[in-house]
Design an enzyme around this catalytic site. Structure first.
Site, PDB file in Angstrom:
ATOM      1  N   THR A 139      -5.662  -6.798  10.925  1.00  0.00           N
ATOM      2  CA  THR A 139      -5.706  -5.500  10.168  1.00  0.00           C
ATOM      3  C   THR A 139      -5.144  -4.067  11.138  1.00  0.00           C
ATOM      4  OG1 THR A 139      -7.826  -6.340   9.502  1.00  0.00           O
ATOM      5  CG2 THR A 139      -7.482  -4.087   9.227  1.00  0.00           C
ATOM      6  N   GLU A 191      -9.425 -10.335  -7.814  1.00  0.00           N
ATOM      7  CA  GLU A 191      -8.449  -8.981  -7.569  1.00  0.00           C
ATOM      8  C   GLU A 191      -7.229  -9.273  -8.370  1.00  0.00           C
ATOM      9  OE1 GLU A 191      -9.910  -8.673  -2.894  1.00  0.00           O
ATOM     10  OE2 GLU A 191      -7.549  -9.526  -3.239  1.00  0.00           O
ATOM     11  N   LYS A 197       0.761  -1.345  -0.007  1.00  0.00           N
ATOM     12  CA  LYS A 197      -0.082   0.144   0.158  1.00  0.00           C
ATOM     13  C   LYS A 197       0.835   1.157   0.176  1.00  0.00           C
ATOM     14  CE  LYS A 197      -3.853  -2.314   2.442  1.00  0.00           C
ATOM     15  NZ  LYS A 197      -5.042  -2.181   3.504  1.00  0.00           N
ATOM     16  N   PHE A 201     -15.202   3.486   7.327  1.00  0.00           N
ATOM     17  CA  PHE A 201     -13.916   3.925   6.726  1.00  0.00           C
ATOM     18  C   PHE A 201     -13.878   3.914   5.087  1.00  0.00           C
ATOM     19  CE2 PHE A 201     -13.637  -0.510   7.862  1.00  0.00           C
ATOM     20  CZ  PHE A 201     -13.428  -1.043   6.579  1.00  0.00           C
ATOM     21  N   ARG A 237       2.520  -6.570   8.714  1.00  0.00           N
ATOM     22  CA  ARG A 237       1.781  -5.362   9.474  1.00  0.00           C
ATOM     23  C   ARG A 237       2.586  -5.089  10.797  1.00  0.00           C
ATOM     24  NH1 ARG A 237      -4.166  -6.999   7.507  1.00  0.00           N
ATOM     25  NH2 ARG A 237      -4.228  -5.480   5.894  1.00  0.00           N
ATOM     26  N   TYR A 292     -12.362  -1.930  -3.732  1.00  0.00           N
ATOM     27  CA  TYR A 292     -12.954  -2.085  -2.295  1.00  0.00           C
ATOM     28  C   TYR A 292     -14.456  -2.034  -2.548  1.00  0.00           C
ATOM     29  CZ  TYR A 292      -8.304  -2.403  -0.116  1.00  0.00           C
ATOM     30  OH  TYR A 292      -6.917  -2.683   0.161  1.00  0.00           O
ATOM     31  N   ARG A 325      -2.615 -14.497   4.694  1.00  0.00           N
ATOM     32  CA  ARG A 325      -3.290 -13.761   5.751  1.00  0.00           C
ATOM     33  C   ARG A 325      -2.453 -13.852   7.203  1.00  0.00           C
ATOM     34  NH1 ARG A 325      -7.179  -9.952   4.491  1.00  0.00           N
ATOM     35  NH2 ARG A 325      -7.464 -10.036   6.732  1.00  0.00           N
ATOM     36  N   HIS A 348      -2.420  -5.363   1.584  1.00  0.00           N
ATOM     37  CA  HIS A 348      -3.436  -5.840   1.530  1.00  0.00           C
ATOM     38  C   HIS A 348      -3.022  -7.585   0.984  1.00  0.00           C
ATOM     39  CE1 HIS A 348      -7.405  -7.036  -0.423  1.00  0.00           C
ATOM     40  NE2 HIS A 348      -6.831  -7.559  -1.175  1.00  0.00           N
TER      41      HIS A 348
HETATM   42  P1  IDP Z   1      -8.099  -6.718   6.088  1.00  0.00           P
HETATM   43  O1  IDP Z   1      -7.114  -5.724   4.827  1.00  0.00           O
HETATM   44  O2  IDP Z   1      -7.097  -7.068   7.096  1.00  0.00           O
HETATM   45  O3  IDP Z   1      -8.667  -7.641   5.401  1.00  0.00           O
HETATM   46  P2  IDP Z   1     -10.609  -5.178   6.327  1.00  0.00           P
HETATM   47  O4  IDP Z   1     -11.381  -5.444   7.302  1.00  0.00           O
HETATM   48  O5  IDP Z   1     -11.160  -6.058   5.077  1.00  0.00           O
HETATM   49  O6  IDP Z   1      -9.113  -5.777   6.825  1.00  0.00           O
HETATM   50  O7  IDP Z   1     -10.524  -3.826   5.845  1.00  0.00           O
HETATM   51  C1  IDP Z   1      -9.774  -3.474   4.448  1.00  0.00           C
HETATM   52  C2  IDP Z   1      -9.018  -2.412   4.729  1.00  0.00           C
HETATM   53  O8  IDP Z   1      -9.636  -0.941   5.279  1.00  0.00           O
HETATM   54  C3  IDP Z   1      -7.832  -2.508   5.721  1.00  0.00           C
HETATM   55  O9  IDP Z   1      -6.770  -3.222   5.243  1.00  0.00           O
HETATM   56  C4  IDP Z   1      -7.460  -0.940   6.311  1.00  0.00           C
HETATM   57  O10 IDP Z   1      -6.724  -0.565   5.108  1.00  0.00           O
HETATM   58  C5  IDP Z   1      -8.885  -0.337   5.867  1.00  0.00           C
HETATM   59  N1  IDP Z   1      -9.535  -0.243   7.338  1.00  0.00           N
HETATM   60  C6  IDP Z   1     -10.237  -1.370   8.048  1.00  0.00           C
HETATM   61  N2  IDP Z   1     -10.662  -0.715   8.982  1.00  0.00           N
HETATM   62  C7  IDP Z   1     -10.498   0.509   9.151  1.00  0.00           C
HETATM   63  C8  IDP Z   1     -10.681   1.576  10.130  1.00  0.00           C
HETATM   64  O11 IDP Z   1     -11.354   1.246  11.090  1.00  0.00           O
HETATM   65  N3  IDP Z   1     -10.347   2.716   9.892  1.00  0.00           N
HETATM   66  C9  IDP Z   1      -9.548   3.000   8.972  1.00  0.00           C
HETATM   67  N4  IDP Z   1      -9.132   2.042   7.726  1.00  0.00           N
HETATM   68  C10 IDP Z   1      -9.824   0.808   8.038  1.00  0.00           C
HETATM   69 MG    MG Z   2     -10.213  -7.690   3.887  1.00  0.00          MG
END
Ligand code: IDP
Ligand code: MG
Length: 142
Positions: free
Chosen positions: A92, A127, A10, A58, A103, A50, A86, A116
């Site tokens: 996350t 994707e 990212k 968000f 991360r 997304y 993962r 991601h």
């Molecule tokens: P993941 O990437 O671990 O699968 P997801 O819940 O699918 O997490 O969310 C996608 C992306 O959205 C996250 O990787 C992060 O960049 C962003 N994101 C998730 N939760 C938040 C939040 O609470 N605030 C701001 N950005 C968020």
């Molecule tokens: Mg996700």
């Protein structure tokens, strides 16, 4: 069974100049790189990528962040690639991610979290196709 997954380094991690370190961690974990590129998304393209998150609070922030700089999509292959990738990237929120995960090592915050990883085989296929033509992947494997 061999599976494919999509990683995206990212904009926060590209700006930190840790693309090489992250790819090294991925290949050291046993993943094969099928293709890699550097590109930049418009906010609309980030919104399409997304789209599953469009109802979440968000979403706007996420699309703006993903369009804020260069990204590095990487098509990967490995046995059990989805689950293993993962695990390699961690939770996350980097504050909750296990020691040694990508991360934990490279992310700044829950939003700007360095990388991601696809969450299912179906999403991985979609994707990968978002960034790479199948012909590019086949060509690079021969
Ligand atoms: P993941 O990437 O671990 O699968 P997801 O819940 O699918 O997490 O969310 C996608 C992306 O959205 C996250 O990787 C992060 O960049 C962003 N994101 C998730 N939760 C938040 C939040 O609470 N605030 C701001 N950005 C968020
Ligand atoms: Mg996700």
């Amino acid at each position: 069974m061999k599976q494919r997954t999509l990683a995206i380094i990212k904009p926060d991690a590209v700006k930190k100049n840790v693309v090489g370190e992250i790819i090294a961690a991925i290949t050291q974990a046993g993943f094969t790189v099928l293709n890699v590129k550097m590109t930049r998304l418009s906010p609309a393209q980030a919104g399409n990528f997304y789209e599953v998150h469009k109802e979440r609070g968000f979403y706007g922030e996420l699309c703006e962040f993903m369009a804020s700089g260069a990204i590095v999509p990487i098509a990967l292959e490995k046995e059990n690639a989805i689950v293993d990738f993962r695990a390699l990237i961690g939770s996350t929120d980097p504050a909750e991610a296990a020691e040694g995960t990508i991360r934990r090592s490279f992310a700044s915050s829950k939003g700007e979290n360095a990388i991601h990883g696809s969450d299912s085989a179906e999403n991985a296929a979609n994707e990968i196709a978002f960034f790479f033509a199948e012909s590019e992947i086949v060509a690079n494997r021969s």
